[in-house]
Design an enzyme around this catalytic site. Structure first.
Site, PDB file in Angstrom:
ATOM      1  N   SER A 183       0.801  -1.222   0.000  1.00  0.00           N
ATOM      2  CA  SER A 183       0.000   0.000   0.000  1.00  0.00           C
ATOM      3  C   SER A 183       0.835   1.274   0.000  1.00  0.00           C
ATOM      4  O   SER A 183       0.408   2.290  -0.530  1.00  0.00           O
ATOM      5  CB  SER A 183      -0.951   0.001   1.195  1.00  0.00           C
ATOM      6  OG  SER A 183      -0.238  -0.103   2.408  1.00  0.00           O
ATOM      7  N   HIS A 211      -5.020  -3.145  -3.236  1.00  0.00           N
ATOM      8  CA  HIS A 211      -4.535  -2.238  -4.283  1.00  0.00           C
ATOM      9  C   HIS A 211      -4.306  -2.936  -5.618  1.00  0.00           C
ATOM     10  O   HIS A 211      -3.781  -2.334  -6.552  1.00  0.00           O
ATOM     11  CB  HIS A 211      -3.258  -1.538  -3.823  1.00  0.00           C
ATOM     12  CG  HIS A 211      -3.456  -0.743  -2.579  1.00  0.00           C
ATOM     13  ND1 HIS A 211      -3.953   0.549  -2.595  1.00  0.00           N
ATOM     14  CD2 HIS A 211      -3.290  -1.061  -1.273  1.00  0.00           C
ATOM     15  CE1 HIS A 211      -4.050   0.986  -1.349  1.00  0.00           C
ATOM     16  NE2 HIS A 211      -3.665   0.030  -0.531  1.00  0.00           N
ATOM     17  N   LYS A 243     -11.236   1.138  -2.957  1.00  0.00           N
ATOM     18  CA  LYS A 243     -10.102   1.674  -3.697  1.00  0.00           C
ATOM     19  C   LYS A 243     -10.439   1.730  -5.185  1.00  0.00           C
ATOM     20  O   LYS A 243     -11.223   2.582  -5.578  1.00  0.00           O
ATOM     21  CB  LYS A 243      -8.857   0.884  -3.323  1.00  0.00           C
ATOM     22  CG  LYS A 243      -8.417   1.389  -1.930  1.00  0.00           C
ATOM     23  CD  LYS A 243      -7.625   0.501  -1.081  1.00  0.00           C
ATOM     24  CE  LYS A 243      -7.423   1.192   0.271  1.00  0.00           C
ATOM     25  NZ  LYS A 243      -7.085   0.268   1.345  1.00  0.00           N
TER      26      LYS A 243
HETATM   27  C1  LIG Z   1      -7.003   0.154   2.696  1.00  0.00           C
HETATM   28  C2  LIG Z   1      -6.450  -1.168   3.062  1.00  0.00           C
HETATM   29  C3  LIG Z   1      -7.114  -1.995   3.961  1.00  0.00           C
HETATM   30  C4  LIG Z   1      -8.290  -1.523   4.754  1.00  0.00           C
HETATM   31  O1  LIG Z   1      -9.417  -1.431   3.982  1.00  0.00           O
HETATM   32  P1  LIG Z   1     -10.603  -0.468   4.447  1.00  0.00           P
HETATM   33  O2  LIG Z   1     -11.772  -0.953   3.681  1.00  0.00           O
HETATM   34  O3  LIG Z   1     -10.175   0.903   4.098  1.00  0.00           O
HETATM   35  O4  LIG Z   1     -10.748  -0.681   5.924  1.00  0.00           O
HETATM   36  C5  LIG Z   1      -6.618  -3.260   4.156  1.00  0.00           C
HETATM   37  N1  LIG Z   1      -5.507  -3.683   3.534  1.00  0.00           N
HETATM   38  C6  LIG Z   1      -4.821  -2.893   2.691  1.00  0.00           C
HETATM   39  C7  LIG Z   1      -3.586  -3.414   2.042  1.00  0.00           C
HETATM   40  C8  LIG Z   1      -5.270  -1.610   2.443  1.00  0.00           C
HETATM   41  O5  LIG Z   1      -4.575  -0.800   1.641  1.00  0.00           O
END
Ligand SMILES: *Cc1c(COP(=O)(O)O)cnc(C)c1O
Length: 394
Positions: A183, A211, A243
């Site tokens: 991330s 991602h 995302k």
């Molecule tokens: C954003 C993210 C999460 C958390 O997801 P949310 O739905 O925002 O709680 C988990 N793992 C990774 C790798 C992320 O980038």
């Protein structure tokens, strides 16, 4: 009177300490979003820090699906999935996600954070081994710790180190978990090597593809499919809906036995309100667009190449990332803050990422690209970056 510490006072001291170290977090309101443009404090800024990689968050098809579902179903789901909150929109989305990722079944969670906590708490018992990449997302780390597992973190993308951590504990239940796309660094995990290792060691392999989903793979199936791996090699696949899909929420996909087990055991699934059905309807519209509109991935890829080429010409400290996440490593937290402020003065929003989100001395600008950007946007960002002191990374 007792000599108990005052908890609020202690919390305040911690905050003051962080502020002194230049690490204070500051919440600022974005007044309006219009594609990659945002308005803040009366100023229009071109944003390069959202995770809306395919530019779907404001797509009319999503907005329309959300509105129509809200008109017929209302807003809240009214309860947890297992009580009376599970609707056809949830079921349809779960089916589409399972089909897209090539899994038997999928299960929705309200956030990715909760999905990871729930999976780990369901799979791991006290004393089990959880082996993770050092740069995994915070919620994977938290998940293993809350589950009471023995957490071992191997140096970033080092398959041999992961092997050493698994070796010699053949009797212990073991889960190996990694981000598919990291991330904060944007690089891709060595998935085939880790899958082979898990197979040899009898460990369960889990990939968090927050991602990668929507962005990697011919139809956006994600990093696991792009690496040529399927459900047999990666039985536990998790990804988020907030995302590239531009919505909110998350899911876990895998064999029916995994999903049935999560329904029985995952506390963050059982004891929480189901996501609004209208959100599930909007997300299904996003999945359909992400699958069908390959031009979004192609455009994003071209923008990434353009950015990397331009940044290399400027001698900027790029990291080896092939994805939409293109961090510029600046080292000190203050250097990252200064660069972010300098960019804002020139009309760009790129937030500084500082410890403990990234390791000490690895503060950075986390630049993210989106199919919503145009080539000229990238060129303008590069021009602005050429005027920003990027110093020497530590
Ligand atoms: C954003 C993210 C999460 C958390 O997801 P949310 O739905 O925002 O709680 C988990 N793992 C990774 C790798 C992320 O980038």
């Amino acid at each position: 009177m007792t000599c108990r510490p005052d908890l609020l006072h202690r919390l305040g001291l911690y905050g003051a300490e962080r502020a002194r170290a230049g690490l204070q977090r500051r919440l600022r309101t974005i007044d309006r979003a219009d594609g990659p443009w945002v308005e803040r404090d009366g100023r229009r800024l071109l944003s390069f820090c959202s995770n809306d990689y395919l530019g779907l968050a404001q797509h009319p098809a999503l907005v329309d699906a959300l509105k129509r579902a809200a008109d017929s179903d209302g807003v809240g789901s009214g309860s947890a999935h297992l009580i009376c909150g599970h609707r056809p929109a949830h079921a349809a989305l779960e089916e589409a996600l399972a089909e897209w990722t090539g899994r038997e079944r999928a299960l929705l969670f309200s956030t990715g954070y909760m999905a990871n906590l729930g999976v780990m708490q369901a799979l791991l018992q006290h004393g089990d081994l959880c082996v993770q990449d050092k740069l995994n997302h915070a919620c994977l780390i938290d998940g293993a710790q809350l589950a009471g597992a023995t957490l071992k973190r191997y140096p970033h993308t080092d398959v041999d180190a992961a092997a050493r951590q698994l070796a010699g504990q053949a009797e212990t239940g073991a889960l190996l978990a990694t981000d598919g796309v990291f991330s904060m660094d944007g690089d891709i995990a060595p998935l085939p090597g880790l899958a082979a290792l898990c197979h040899r060691e009898g460990a369960t392999f889990m990939v968090d593809d927050a991602h990668g989903l929507g962005v990697l793979g011919a139809r956006g199936e994600g990093s696991v499919a792009a690496a040529g791996l399927g459900q047999d090699e990666v039985p536990v696949l998790m990804a988020t809906l907030g995302k590239a899909l531009g919505c909110s929420g998350a899911f876990v996909a895998g064999p029916a036995a995994l999903i049935d087990g999560l329904v029985q055991s995952a506390r963050t699934y059982i004891y929480t309100t189901a996501m609004p059905p209208a959100l599930a309807a909007a997300t299904l519209a996003a999945v359909r667009l992400a699958q069908a509109e390959g031009w979004r991935r192609a455009k994003l890829e071209a923008l990434i190449a353009r950015f990397r080429q331009g940044a290399a010409q400027l001698g900027l400290p790029l990291m080896p990332s092939p994805t939409a996440i293109q961090p510029l490593l600046l080292g000190h937290a203050q250097a990252a803050l200064d660069a972010s402020t300098a960019l804002e003065r020139q009309g760009f929003l790129v937030t500084a990422i500082r410890p403990p989100t990234v390791p000490q001395g690895k503060a950075r600008l986390r630049i993210t690209l989106s199919a919503a950007h145009e080539e000229t946007d990238v060129d303008r960002l590069l021009e602005a970056l050429s005027r920003v002191p990027t110093g020497q990374p530590v």
